[in-house]
Design a protein around this motif. Sequence first.
Motif, short mmCIF file in Angstrom:
data_model
loop_
_atom_site.label_atom_id
_atom_site.label_comp_id
_atom_site.label_asym_id
_atom_site.label_seq_id
_atom_site.Cartn_x
_atom_site.Cartn_y
_atom_site.Cartn_z
N THR A 81 10.88 34.88 -22.31
CA THR A 81 10.64 33.80 -21.35
C THR A 81 11.11 32.46 -21.89
O THR A 81 11.76 31.67 -21.18
CB THR A 81 9.14 33.74 -21.00
N LEU A 82 10.83 32.18 -23.15
CA LEU A 82 11.28 30.92 -23.74
C LEU A 82 12.79 30.88 -23.88
O LEU A 82 13.40 29.81 -23.73
CB LEU A 82 10.62 30.73 -25.11
N THR A 83 13.43 32.01 -24.13
CA THR A 83 14.88 32.07 -24.19
C THR A 83 15.49 31.72 -22.84
O THR A 83 16.47 30.97 -22.75
CB THR A 83 15.35 33.46 -24.64
N ILE A 84 14.90 32.25 -21.77
CA ILE A 84 15.40 31.93 -20.42
C ILE A 84 15.21 30.45 -20.13
O ILE A 84 16.10 29.79 -19.57
CB ILE A 84 14.66 32.79 -19.37
N ILE A 193 9.35 22.40 -27.48
CA ILE A 193 9.57 23.83 -27.68
C ILE A 193 9.91 24.11 -29.14
O ILE A 193 9.42 25.07 -29.74
CB ILE A 193 10.69 24.35 -26.76
N GLN A 194 10.74 23.28 -29.73
CA GLN A 194 11.10 23.45 -31.13
C GLN A 194 9.88 23.44 -32.04
O GLN A 194 9.81 24.18 -33.03
CB GLN A 194 12.06 22.35 -31.57
N SER A 195 8.91 22.60 -31.71
CA SER A 195 7.77 22.38 -32.60
C SER A 195 6.56 23.25 -32.26
O SER A 195 5.50 23.09 -32.86
CB SER A 195 7.36 20.91 -32.56
N LEU A 196 6.69 24.18 -31.30
CA LEU A 196 5.57 25.04 -30.95
C LEU A 196 5.06 25.79 -32.18
O LEU A 196 5.82 26.51 -32.84
CB LEU A 196 5.99 26.06 -29.89
#
Length: 257
Positions: A81-84, A193-196
């Motif tokens: 999902t995050l890739t999409i 998103i990078q820092s999740l």
Amino acid sequence: MASSDSQTFSGFVTGDKRFEVPLYQRNYSWETEHVEDLWDDLVEAVEMDRDHYIGTFLLMEGEAADGGTHKIIDGQQRLTTLTILLFELQERLDELGHETEARKIRGEYIARYGTQKLTLAGDDETFFKRYILENVLDDNRDGQMDVALPDIETDSPSQARLLQTKRTFRERLSDGVPRENPAEFYLELYGKIQSLPLLEYTVDSRSEAARIFQTVNDRGKDLTDLEITKSYLMHRVSLLEDGDQADAYIESIQESF
């Protein structure tokens, strides 16, 4: 032997690491409500400037000589999902003239050196590569397909869910941006998103991976009776057979179901 590591999504995904969904895993199962929940959580994290814990990812070290490919035991739904979302995000950034950031997303999260970072299982992979990631490979923009989402045909419920996730994120990035300047929000979202924060847990044996796989599939979205039976059979094959023979049996089970 197992290892665990607390880190960020960026640290988890970037570099030469690649991810593969094993054949014995169920296909993409997130419905629109799950996707929208994730979107709302991310928007809130951006607006409130706070972290959003994305959970634990369970991996098995790959058997390839380079050691760069990891099989996903648990976390494939979130990673897919995050890739999409990241693919759709880089599309919007590219349209608004932020080519450098868009290229960085493609090269670090979508594909690296001509190879996809995430490979799905079975028929989902061809669909994922062609229609969801639009044949993008690293910086090769010429390989992308310009096809209208309503014109894409799906052959399975999981493919329909993948397409709906892509559609949902495309709509939210167009109509659900809480900023007068969309590019500003896109860049902030990318940074969030990078820092999740997440926990990566890695095992190095097939038996340990199978044990954890059976445990984690007792949680989350309920499996149907057919999915339970299929998963059990593929799980047993993965324990009793090795290498190409196991993959051949697992593929046969998948096709039968």
